[in-house]
Design a protein around this motif. Sequence first.
Motif, mmCIF file in Angstrom:
data_model
loop_
_atom_site.group_PDB
_atom_site.id
_atom_site.type_symbol
_atom_site.label_atom_id
_atom_site.label_comp_id
_atom_site.label_asym_id
_atom_site.label_seq_id
_atom_site.Cartn_x
_atom_site.Cartn_y
_atom_site.Cartn_z
ATOM 1 N N LYS A 144 0.814 -1.216 0.000
ATOM 2 C CA LYS A 144 0.000 0.000 0.000
ATOM 3 C C LYS A 144 0.844 1.262 0.000
ATOM 4 O O LYS A 144 0.488 2.277 -0.612
ATOM 5 N N VAL A 145 1.980 1.227 0.700
ATOM 6 C CA VAL A 145 2.813 2.434 0.798
ATOM 7 C C VAL A 145 3.911 2.470 -0.255
ATOM 8 O O VAL A 145 4.715 3.410 -0.287
ATOM 9 N N GLY A 146 3.976 1.457 -1.109
ATOM 10 C CA GLY A 146 4.934 1.478 -2.211
ATOM 11 C C GLY A 146 6.308 0.931 -1.901
ATOM 12 O O GLY A 146 7.269 1.203 -2.629
ATOM 13 N N LEU A 147 6.423 0.135 -0.841
ATOM 14 C CA LEU A 147 7.700 -0.502 -0.524
ATOM 15 C C LEU A 147 7.805 -1.803 -1.313
ATOM 16 O O LEU A 147 7.018 -2.726 -1.103
ATOM 17 N N GLU A 148 8.769 -1.862 -2.204
ATOM 18 C CA GLU A 148 8.923 -3.015 -3.080
ATOM 19 C C GLU A 148 10.006 -3.956 -2.558
ATOM 20 O O GLU A 148 10.697 -3.644 -1.580
ATOM 21 N N ALA A 149 10.159 -5.084 -3.227
ATOM 22 C CA ALA A 149 11.148 -6.081 -2.801
ATOM 23 C C ALA A 149 12.547 -5.480 -2.742
ATOM 24 O O ALA A 149 13.357 -5.844 -1.876
ATOM 25 N N ARG A 150 12.855 -4.553 -3.636
ATOM 26 C CA ARG A 150 14.196 -3.956 -3.665
ATOM 27 C C ARG A 150 14.491 -3.114 -2.426
ATOM 28 O O ARG A 150 15.650 -2.803 -2.139
ATOM 29 N N HIS A 151 13.458 -2.734 -1.690
ATOM 30 C CA HIS A 151 13.673 -1.966 -0.467
ATOM 31 C C HIS A 151 13.988 -2.858 0.727
ATOM 32 O O HIS A 151 14.412 -2.371 1.776
ATOM 33 N N GLY A 152 13.757 -4.173 0.587
ATOM 34 C CA GLY A 152 13.996 -5.094 1.684
ATOM 35 C C GLY A 152 15.362 -5.741 1.608
ATOM 36 O O GLY A 152 16.233 -5.336 0.832
ATOM 37 N N LEU A 153 15.536 -6.764 2.432
ATOM 38 C CA LEU A 153 16.829 -7.433 2.543
ATOM 39 C C LEU A 153 17.196 -8.190 1.276
ATOM 40 O O LEU A 153 16.350 -8.828 0.649
ATOM 41 N N ARG A 154 18.466 -8.122 0.930
ATOM 42 C CA ARG A 154 19.011 -9.002 -0.096
ATOM 43 C C ARG A 154 19.350 -10.339 0.571
ATOM 44 O O ARG A 154 19.562 -10.381 1.788
ATOM 45 N N PRO A 155 19.419 -11.420 -0.206
ATOM 46 C CA PRO A 155 19.592 -12.747 0.401
ATOM 47 C C PRO A 155 20.757 -12.841 1.380
ATOM 48 O O PRO A 155 20.603 -13.380 2.479
ATOM 49 N N PHE A 156 21.919 -12.306 1.028
ATOM 50 C CA PHE A 156 23.078 -12.445 1.913
ATOM 51 C C PHE A 156 22.967 -11.577 3.156
ATOM 52 O O PHE A 156 23.566 -11.868 4.196
ATOM 53 N N GLU A 157 22.182 -10.498 3.073
ATOM 54 C CA GLU A 157 22.087 -9.567 4.205
ATOM 55 C C GLU A 157 21.338 -10.171 5.385
ATOM 56 O O GLU A 157 21.616 -9.823 6.547
ATOM 57 N N GLY A 158 20.385 -11.046 5.105
ATOM 58 C CA GLY A 158 19.633 -11.649 6.197
ATOM 59 C C GLY A 158 20.534 -12.378 7.176
ATOM 60 O O GLY A 158 20.357 -12.275 8.393
ATOM 61 N N ARG A 159 21.516 -13.093 6.666
ATOM 62 C CA ARG A 159 22.450 -13.811 7.536
ATOM 63 C C ARG A 159 23.292 -12.844 8.363
ATOM 64 O O ARG A 159 23.563 -13.089 9.547
ATOM 65 N N VAL A 160 23.706 -11.740 7.754
ATOM 66 C CA VAL A 160 24.512 -10.740 8.465
ATOM 67 C C VAL A 160 23.712 -10.121 9.606
ATOM 68 O O VAL A 160 24.201 -9.978 10.732
ATOM 69 N N VAL A 161 22.464 -9.753 9.322
ATOM 70 C CA VAL A 161 21.617 -9.121 10.338
ATOM 71 C C VAL A 161 21.355 -10.077 11.499
ATOM 72 O O VAL A 161 21.439 -9.694 12.673
ATOM 73 N N LYS A 162 21.060 -11.329 11.194
ATOM 74 C CA LYS A 162 20.815 -12.301 12.260
ATOM 75 C C LYS A 162 22.061 -12.525 13.104
ATOM 76 O O LYS A 162 21.977 -12.651 14.339
ATOM 77 N N ARG A 163 23.215 -12.555 12.461
ATOM 78 C CA ARG A 163 24.451 -12.744 13.219
ATOM 79 C C ARG A 163 24.685 -11.565 14.173
ATOM 80 O O ARG A 163 25.039 -11.758 15.340
ATOM 81 N N MET A 164 24.470 -10.349 13.673
ATOM 82 C CA MET A 164 24.629 -9.170 14.528
ATOM 83 C C MET A 164 23.650 -9.197 15.698
ATOM 84 O O MET A 164 24.021 -8.947 16.855
ATOM 85 N N ALA A 165 22.392 -9.502 15.401
ATOM 86 C CA ALA A 165 21.357 -9.481 16.435
ATOM 87 C C ALA A 165 21.600 -10.548 17.491
ATOM 88 O O ALA A 165 21.422 -10.309 18.695
#
Length: 307
Positions: free
Chosen positions: A255-276
């Motif tokens: 609804k607000v125009g946030l597309e897939a490109r605004h979200g996590l890239r595949p490799f970034e998810g692992r980095v974020v989880k490791r940091m958290a």
Amino acid sequence: MAVAALKSVIRRKVEDRLDRAAQAHLGDTLSRVDFTAPAGEAALSPPDSVSWRIFKNPVTLFIGGVAAVILELAEPRVRTGVWAHSSFRTDPVGRLKRTGLAAMVTVYGPKSQAEAMIAKINAVHDRISGVTPDGTPYRASDPELLTWVQATASFGFLEAYSAYAAPLSEAERNRFYADSGAGAALYGAVNAPRSLAEQTALFAAMTPKLEASDIIFEFLSIMKKAEAFPHPAQFAQHSLVRAAVDLVPAKIRQKVGLEARHGLRPFEGRVVKRMARRADRLVLRSGPAASACRRLGLPEDYLYRRS
């Protein structure tokens, strides 16, 4: 035993170094409140609550906070009030620090200090009113808007922790919403969700009222550049903002125009989880969580043993 002792010493040195870095980055923000006193005074929620567990994690707090603001800015009255009466554009880091301190006091602060702080915040809200660009009047003290802000914050912090630090069960989610009721009521959010079902129902009811805005994308750009973390964690900040986008429910993203490109890239998810996950195990001894535990006579690593 020698290896275990060495690991313990190294871990303590790492934690102390990160603790000093956090203190230097925050400046005098946290020093405004002594979370260790008065000895024995309870907080709004007990130390075995889900709130105490999740608010100790600075990585997921940032992610959840960004997700919450996306949801808030999608509501036109909230968006106008926030953008017209806050310093997000001129002093984003200062605004983040003040908002973070308010959250820490609400969760970990002595009840008397939390109540006094919330009363001051409410007094500020009582003075804020205006009209949206389409002519709709708003008041920052409107219970409907306060409920939306409270609900989005609770959703953001809870889901960020569950998605990136440690999965939470439905029962734990329900406990979190139930435990948050006392603080929400003090802020004037009298209809804030008290369960996961109530949160889901509120989001369904509010979604038709939400809309796209360039301000949402301006906010995301600001959050990617603002010095929200000490170096070198800032290098991952773009990824943390994209992680926040992924938390926003799919219907609202669309609804607000946030597309897939605004979200996590595949490799970034692992980095974020490791940091958290690492952040969830590191004891910052001068921080609100450890300090509040000492105030209540608990070991400073009490919450970290529960992770």
